[in-house]
Design a protein around this motif. Structure first.
Motif, short mmCIF file in Angstrom:
data_model
loop_
_atom_site.label_atom_id
_atom_site.label_comp_id
_atom_site.label_asym_id
_atom_site.label_seq_id
_atom_site.Cartn_x
_atom_site.Cartn_y
_atom_site.Cartn_z
N GLN A 132 8.31 37.53 7.83
CA GLN A 132 9.37 36.72 7.24
C GLN A 132 10.33 37.60 6.43
O GLN A 132 11.56 37.50 6.53
N LYS A 133 9.73 38.51 5.64
CA LYS A 133 10.52 39.41 4.80
C LYS A 133 11.43 40.26 5.69
O LYS A 133 12.61 40.42 5.43
N ARG A 155 12.48 39.63 8.60
CA ARG A 155 13.52 38.80 9.19
C ARG A 155 14.70 38.66 8.23
O ARG A 155 15.85 38.75 8.61
N GLU A 156 14.38 38.47 6.96
CA GLU A 156 15.45 38.36 5.96
C GLU A 156 16.22 39.66 5.83
O GLU A 156 17.44 39.67 5.76
N TYR A 157 15.48 40.78 5.83
CA TYR A 157 16.13 42.08 5.71
C TYR A 157 17.11 42.30 6.86
O TYR A 157 18.19 42.84 6.67
N THR A 158 16.70 41.91 8.06
CA THR A 158 17.60 42.17 9.19
C THR A 158 18.86 41.33 9.07
O THR A 158 19.91 41.71 9.55
N LYS A 159 18.74 40.18 8.42
CA LYS A 159 19.92 39.33 8.24
C LYS A 159 20.86 39.87 7.17
O LYS A 159 22.07 39.84 7.30
N ASN A 160 20.26 40.35 6.08
CA ASN A 160 21.07 40.71 4.92
C ASN A 160 21.21 42.22 4.74
O ASN A 160 21.34 42.70 3.63
N GLN A 161 21.14 42.96 5.85
CA GLN A 161 21.08 44.41 5.72
C GLN A 161 22.28 44.99 4.97
O GLN A 161 22.14 45.99 4.28
N ASN A 205 9.80 34.26 17.04
CA ASN A 205 9.96 33.02 16.31
C ASN A 205 9.97 31.80 17.22
O ASN A 205 9.35 30.78 16.96
N SER A 243 4.04 36.58 6.33
CA SER A 243 5.03 36.67 5.27
C SER A 243 5.74 38.02 5.31
O SER A 243 6.92 38.13 4.97
#
Ligand SMILES: *[C@@H]1O[C@H](CO)[C@@H](O)[C@H](O)[C@H]1NC(C)=O
Ligand SMILES: *[C@@H]1O[C@H](CO)[C@@H](O)[C@H](O)[C@H]1NC(C)=O
Ligand SMILES: *[C@@H]1O[C@H](CO)[C@@H](O)[C@H](O)[C@H]1NC(C)=O
Ligand SMILES: *[C@@H]1O[C@H](CO)[C@@H](O)[C@H](O)[C@H]1NC(C)=O
Length: 664
Positions: free
Chosen positions: A124-125, A127-133, A79, A121
């Motif tokens: 991006q997805k 990245r979100e998964y790693t944050k909200n695991q 990033n 994208s």
């Protein structure tokens, strides 16, 4: 060793890899670090892991957390670099500039843009998964991981293969060239001017975007295999190995396609005509070097006679003013050159007080007009020749006036414009400016970091002076253009390999104003400049040499701002041009051409490596054109190389080689 010590050592190992991944400054380094991180991560999950007896949920959770934490690190690093490279920048910009409009290239660019944004994208997805695991169902992650490694052509591996196929076409003979070459073939001059990028930079940008996408794809695929293994879907050691081998193959072929395209791409960067010419903003003029001037013969000699004709006066000055004549309204305080007789009587329209012109136009009785005759806001004057003792014709001549230095603007600073080499700064932009009555070269500078990165800086303040200040000397501090010394050399100078642009200056060679660049060797890996080996580079060829410098002739030049069409570059390296009066008929010889282009020349983002600079001329037949600066962007081709991901961690070797200086 106790378990505690082990744990501490393990933590220390984690800390080290953390530091590594965050420092990538270019795609090559990032590729290496992501490769290493992938390897380390495989190590982590390969630690004793009891698969047989049904894996307990807490264990899966812990491993999953570890893997995702590492993936998060990798994506952070990607990033960070991405924000520097401006992801998709080159492709989207090309589309915006309507490159390849209506042909197959446009289709390819659209496809490329589509593929890159689909990978982006997905990234991006992830990245979100790693944050909200914590909140996610295991099923969600598992689905995603499966998509990342699926054989389905619309899944990630298929997308990666399609991007690759555009850079390295599978059937070279059938489908032709790499898209990189298509772009080079299709680029138009005006598109390049608009973008303020050299073709070389554009291709390098594109290569970086593609490489970054490759790295993203590789990281996603590898971490997906790991997740699938944690979830007990299989061993996947072989699959992960195949992914790695294929990635290595692709990146190496992409690198060599980019390298060969880069080697061919031009590195020239210059400004085209602006949409609208504005005095003081886009251009400046040298004034009153040679200017059309009406004078009566009686004032051109010391005897106050009219025994000769106009053409007799090739070099003289005004010796008086015959009472009641036109000379009471105007004068040339300097030298009067090359007089000629046009016609006996005329109407003259004087120019405004603040204009560098003397006359707007002149209309001779015989119908010939100089300049664009029309209305005259300040009121036109009748100027008639006369007879002295009914014997001698005292004609009004049309001469050129080299006005005195106080009333003209025709000096160029000879002071050096240098980046602060001691603080590792290099040139990032160049422009010509007029300050007071003096033209200067001005540079912008930026800080050179490792692996070709630059932190943009600002314009370096001019070394200002006025030519009337005490201690300021002609020939040392400045050059004054005169009838005899009004040539400027048009040279395009590049640095030797491994050197970078750190300064520019004007110097006198004979009667010519001559442009030179300062070139300093640097270490690409560290970015350090070797200030002690800095040198001036110039093309000292003269017009008297064996293979003489050639003259760029201006044929009956009108004022360049009147050209309806944009003026293209019409000079070559090793030429010179002389400042001269504009055409009699077109402009009454009231202007000095070429004009001086003062548009700032700074590659996009003001932060590109530059290796050379030059002075060029933009013009066309019948127009005086513009003198303008030019830059050469740095040749990246020798730093582009495939870096296969390690199957065990290895040190990177320096790509820098010391080549002998090549004489330009
Ligand atoms: C694996 O787990 C099973 C059942 O929990 C246990 O019996 C076995 O000893 C474990 N094996 C290892 C190598 O820890
Ligand atoms: C996975 O397979 C490789 C060889 O294919 C083997 O060396 C390794 O021990 C296996 N790992 C697990 C956890 O079964
Ligand atoms: C990975 O695969 C390649 C080619 O299939 C093979 O040559 C290589 O030995 C494999 N490496 C490992 C570590 O399994
Ligand atoms: C550049 O710097 C690196 C790191 O200090 C060094 O290893 C390398 O030899 C240098 N390269 C050259 C050409 O001096």
């Amino acid at each position: 060793m106790t378990a505690r010590v082990c744990a501490i050592l393990l933590l220390a190992a984690f800390a080290i890899t953390d530091a590594l991944v965050d420092e990538a400054v270019d795609v090559i380094k990032l590729g290496i670090e992501v490769g290493e991180e992938v390897l380390n991560s495989w190590d982590v999950i390969s630690k004793p892991f009891n698969m047989s007896g049904g894996v307990e949920l807490p264990v899966i959770r812990r491993k999953q957390r570890q893997i995702l934490a590492r993936l998060a690190q990798v994506t952070r690093a990607i990033n960070k670099l991405e924000s520097n490279i401006d992801e998709n920048g080159a492709v989207l910009m090309l589309l915006a500039k309507r490159i390849g409009r209506g042909n197959s290239l446009e289709l390819k660019l659209h496809e490329m843009s589509d593929l890159l944004s689909r990978v982006a994208s997905a990234d991006q997805k992830m990245r979100e998964y790693t944050k909200n695991q914590r909140e996610l169902e295991r099923r969600t992650l598992e689905d995603f991981a499966e998509w990342c490694v699926s054989h389905d052509s619309s899944a990630l591996p298929g997308l990666m293969e399609r991007v690759y196929a555009m850079i390295v076409p599978p059937h070279k003979h059938l489908l032709g060239q790499t898209i990189l070459q298509n772009i080079l073939d299709d680029l138009q001059e005006d598109q390049l001017c608009d973008m303020q990028m050299s073709p070389h930079q554009l291709i390098y940008d594109m290569y970086n975007t593609i490489s970054l996408t490759e790295i993203k794809g590789y990281a996603m695929m590898q971490f997906s295999w790991m997740l699938l293994r944690i979830y007990g879907k299989g061993n996947f050691t072989q699959e992960a190995n195949l992914t790695r081998v294929r990635y290595a193959e692709r990146t190496s072929r992409i690198a060599s396609a980019a390298k060969s395209t880069l080697a061919m791409a031009k590195r020239d960067l210059y400004k085209c005509d602006p949409k609208e010419h504005k005095l003081g903003v886009t251009y400046e003029e040298v004034t009153k070097l040679l200017q059309g001037y009406i004078e009566n013969e009686v004032n051109l000699n010391t005897e106050k006679t009219c025994t000769e004709n106009c053409a007799y006066y090739t070099l003289t000055e005004r010796h008086g003013c015959f009472e009641g004549e036109y000379c009471e309204r105007q004068s040339c305080k300097g030298r009067i050159i090359d007089c000629q007789y046009i016609d006996s009587d005329m109407w003259v329209c004087p120019a405004g007080r603040n204009s560098p012109r003397r006359y707007e136009w002149i209309e001779y009785e015989n119908g010939r007009t100089f300049g664009q005759a029309g209305t005259c806001s300040r009121g036109k004057t009748k100027v008639d020749s006369w007879w002295k003792w009914n014997l001698l014709h005292c004609s009004y001549c049309f001469c050129l006036c080299e006005d005195d230095i106080q009333s003209s603007e025709r000096t160029f600073s000879l002071r050096e414009a240098l980046a602060e080499i001691e603080r590792n700064k290099v040139v990032t932009g160049l422009r010509l400016v007029k300050h007071g009555r003096v033209f200067h070269l001005q540079i912008s500078e930026g800080f050179l970091g490792e692996r070709g990165t630059i932190t943009p800086g600002s314009w370096v303040p001019l070394q200002k002076f006025d030519i009337s200040e005490p201690g300021i000397r002609e020939g040392e501090d400045y050059h004054k253009l005169t009838y005899e010394r009004r040539a400027i050399d048009l040279d395009e100078l590049d640095s030797p390999t491994g050197h970078i642009l750190t300064g520019v200056r004007f110097r006198m060679i004979g009667a010519h104003l001559h442009f030179e660049i300062r070139s300093t060797p640097f270490n690409y890996t560290t970015g350090r400049l070797s200030s002690d080996r800095s040198q001036w580079i110039s093309n000292d060829n003269t017009e008297g040499a064996e293979t003489p410098r050639s003259r760029l002739a201006l044929l009956r030049p009108d004022v360049p701002t009147r050209s309806a069409a944009p003026l293209p570059v019409d000079s070559r390296h090793d030429q010179y041009v002389e400042f001269v009066n504009s055409d009699f008929d077109a402009d009454a010889a009231q202007s000095t051409v070429p004009f001086v282009d003062v548009q700032p020349l700074e590659p996009m983002r003001g932060a590109a490596l530059l290796s050379g600079a030059g002075i060029i001329h933009r013009g066309a037949r019948g127009y005086g054109g513009f003198i303008a600066p030019k830059l050469f962007t740095y040749d990246y081709s020798r730093h582009v190389r495939a870096q296969p991901p390690p199957d065990n961690i290895q040190e990177e070797e320096s790509p820098d080689v010391n080549l002998p200086l090549n004489n330009f």
